[in-house]
Design a protein around this motif. Structure first.
Motif, mmCIF file in Angstrom:
data_model
loop_
_atom_site.group_PDB
_atom_site.id
_atom_site.type_symbol
_atom_site.label_atom_id
_atom_site.label_comp_id
_atom_site.label_asym_id
_atom_site.label_seq_id
_atom_site.Cartn_x
_atom_site.Cartn_y
_atom_site.Cartn_z
ATOM 1 N N VAL A 159 0.817 -1.250 -0.068
ATOM 2 C CA VAL A 159 0.019 -0.091 0.013
ATOM 3 C C VAL A 159 0.815 1.306 0.033
ATOM 4 C CG1 VAL A 159 -1.881 -1.185 1.000
ATOM 5 C CG2 VAL A 159 -0.150 -0.046 2.448
ATOM 6 N N SER A 160 1.991 1.234 0.405
ATOM 7 C CA SER A 160 2.964 2.095 0.446
ATOM 8 C C SER A 160 4.300 1.812 -0.031
ATOM 9 C CB SER A 160 3.367 2.704 1.671
ATOM 10 O OG SER A 160 3.974 3.887 1.605
ATOM 11 N N MET A 161 4.677 2.306 -1.505
ATOM 12 C CA MET A 161 5.967 1.868 -2.110
ATOM 13 C C MET A 161 7.022 2.806 -1.888
ATOM 14 S SD MET A 161 4.020 0.163 -5.537
ATOM 15 C CE MET A 161 5.688 -0.153 -6.101
ATOM 16 N N PRO A 162 8.153 2.549 -1.292
ATOM 17 C CA PRO A 162 9.252 3.522 -1.175
ATOM 18 C C PRO A 162 9.778 3.592 -2.237
ATOM 19 C CG PRO A 162 9.755 1.340 -0.497
ATOM 20 C CD PRO A 162 8.319 1.275 -0.742
ATOM 21 N N ARG A 163 10.774 4.728 -2.393
ATOM 22 C CA ARG A 163 11.467 5.369 -3.751
ATOM 23 C C ARG A 163 12.164 4.165 -4.397
ATOM 24 N NH1 ARG A 163 12.544 6.172 -7.871
ATOM 25 N NH2 ARG A 163 13.468 7.764 -9.066
ATOM 26 N N ALA A 164 12.609 3.101 -3.675
ATOM 27 C CA ALA A 164 13.583 1.924 -4.198
ATOM 28 C C ALA A 164 12.625 1.103 -5.115
ATOM 29 C CB ALA A 164 14.198 1.114 -3.180
ATOM 30 N N LEU A 165 11.453 1.163 -4.902
ATOM 31 C CA LEU A 165 10.580 0.302 -5.688
ATOM 32 C C LEU A 165 9.941 0.987 -6.888
ATOM 33 C CD1 LEU A 165 8.740 -1.778 -3.021
ATOM 34 C CD2 LEU A 165 10.698 -2.360 -4.404
ATOM 35 N N LEU A 166 10.353 2.199 -6.991
ATOM 36 C CA LEU A 166 9.554 3.133 -8.081
ATOM 37 C C LEU A 166 10.443 3.320 -9.221
ATOM 38 C CD1 LEU A 166 8.313 5.854 -5.902
ATOM 39 C CD2 LEU A 166 7.079 3.685 -6.226
ATOM 40 N N PHE B 82 10.191 10.684 -9.935
ATOM 41 C CA PHE B 82 9.662 10.847 -8.563
ATOM 42 C C PHE B 82 10.862 11.531 -7.754
ATOM 43 C CE2 PHE B 82 7.649 7.112 -10.254
ATOM 44 C CZ PHE B 82 6.327 7.094 -10.059
ATOM 45 N N ASP B 83 10.638 12.243 -6.856
ATOM 46 C CA ASP B 83 11.407 12.987 -5.841
ATOM 47 C C ASP B 83 11.958 11.726 -4.952
ATOM 48 O OD1 ASP B 83 10.791 15.176 -6.861
ATOM 49 O OD2 ASP B 83 9.384 15.770 -4.922
ATOM 50 N N ASP B 84 13.159 12.059 -4.468
ATOM 51 C CA ASP B 84 14.221 10.890 -3.655
ATOM 52 C C ASP B 84 13.367 10.500 -2.609
ATOM 53 O OD1 ASP B 84 15.974 11.147 -5.767
ATOM 54 O OD2 ASP B 84 17.303 12.703 -4.302
ATOM 55 N N ASP B 85 12.293 11.467 -1.905
ATOM 56 C CA ASP B 85 11.949 11.027 -0.603
ATOM 57 C C ASP B 85 10.338 10.484 -0.964
ATOM 58 O OD1 ASP B 85 10.908 13.578 -1.443
ATOM 59 O OD2 ASP B 85 11.212 14.114 0.608
ATOM 60 N N PHE B 86 9.851 10.361 -2.094
ATOM 61 C CA PHE B 86 8.491 10.057 -2.491
ATOM 62 C C PHE B 86 8.352 8.682 -2.242
ATOM 63 C CE2 PHE B 86 4.899 9.286 -5.571
ATOM 64 C CZ PHE B 86 4.009 10.285 -5.226
ATOM 65 N N GLU B 87 6.855 8.441 -1.717
ATOM 66 C CA GLU B 87 6.397 7.217 -1.584
ATOM 67 C C GLU B 87 5.028 7.085 -2.324
ATOM 68 O OE1 GLU B 87 6.160 6.043 2.449
ATOM 69 O OE2 GLU B 87 8.384 5.764 2.799
ATOM 70 N N LEU B 88 5.029 6.109 -3.070
ATOM 71 C CA LEU B 88 3.801 6.022 -3.795
ATOM 72 C C LEU B 88 2.728 5.112 -3.004
ATOM 73 C CD1 LEU B 88 2.422 6.418 -6.775
ATOM 74 C CD2 LEU B 88 3.160 4.207 -7.468
#
Length: 239
Positions: free
Chosen positions: A125-132, A137-143
């Motif tokens: 439900v919350s995907m960190p930047r490493a999975l994007l 995407f911004d470095d601190d963005f979570e999808l």
């Protein structure tokens, strides 16, 4: 960023597709094809079993405007390494609605795939930047990936699948939000000192006096206020 930020919609779809593909393989479904387009017969034919990730709708700025702020202040690094504050119109949030459907030789296999898809999305439900995927995407963005609990009525489903030349079939609705960031910026300077002008009504020439604006709670501020508003002079004479 090596790619323009407005590629974020494409990168989000690629992220959703890659997530499902990787997790299906981890669960032993290595031959399932991921189709990131409308599940028309020509897109599905010859690719079974398959999972379709179809971006069928987007909504621009669903919540913020007009109640939210219209601009934002950001820090921009200059050529000399220093940072300068700049102002731009605030980022525009876009809601992306996806329809995920499963395709196999039998309804049973399709239902198994759908159950696995729901579990994968619920676990992410919350995907960190490493999975994007991608650089938009911004470095601190979570999808944030949200399973929709809404139910489409039969008429809407019939028109939707009829437009794709397919019979009505079960599917999973999921949505997320991503920003589109404006490029146009203007210089921004914060207020560091305020100047207050006073007209002295008792001066013969109505002279203008100018003072910096101290904190009104300080001694200097109170003295300035007394000077700007002197007490009334009592009038009287000898009897």
């Amino acid at each position: 960023m090596s790619t323009p930020q407005h590629h974020i919609i494409k990168d989000t779809t690629a992220t959703m597709s890659r997530l499902l593909q990787d997790e299906l393989r981890k669960s032993g479904y290595k031959r399932v094809n991921i189709i990131d387009q409308a599940p028309k017969p020509d897109a599905i034919e010859g690719k079974l079993p398959a999972v379709s990730v179809y971006l069928y709708q987007l909504v621009v700025d669903p919540d913020a405007f007009p109640s939210g702020p219209t601009s934002e202040v950001i820090e921009v690094q200059q050529a000399d390494g220093s940072k300068r504050e700049m102002m731009r119109r605030r980022r525009t949030w876009v809601r992306l609605d996806y329809l995920v459907s499963a395709w196999a030789q039998t309804p049973e296999d399709e239902q198994i795939l759908l159950g696995l898809v729901i579990r994968i999305l619920a676990d992410n439900v919350s995907m960190p930047r490493a999975l994007l995927r991608g650089d938009s995407f911004d470095d601190d963005f979570e999808l944030e990936v949200i399973l929709s609990g809404g139910r489409l009525d039969e008429g809407t489903l019939s028109r939707f699948w009829g437009a794709l030349n397919q019979p009505i079939r079960p599917s999973v609705q999921v949505y997320t939000h991503v920003p589109i960031i404006p490029e146009t910026m203007s210089g921004f300077e914060r207020v560091r000192e305020r100047i207050i002008d006073f007209r002295n009504g008792q001066a013969p020439n109505g002279g203008l006096e100018r003072f910096p604006s101290p904190d009104p709670r300080s001694i200097a501020g109170k003295a300035l206020a007394d000077k700007a508003n002197p007490p009334a002079t009592k009038q009287g004479g000898k009897r």
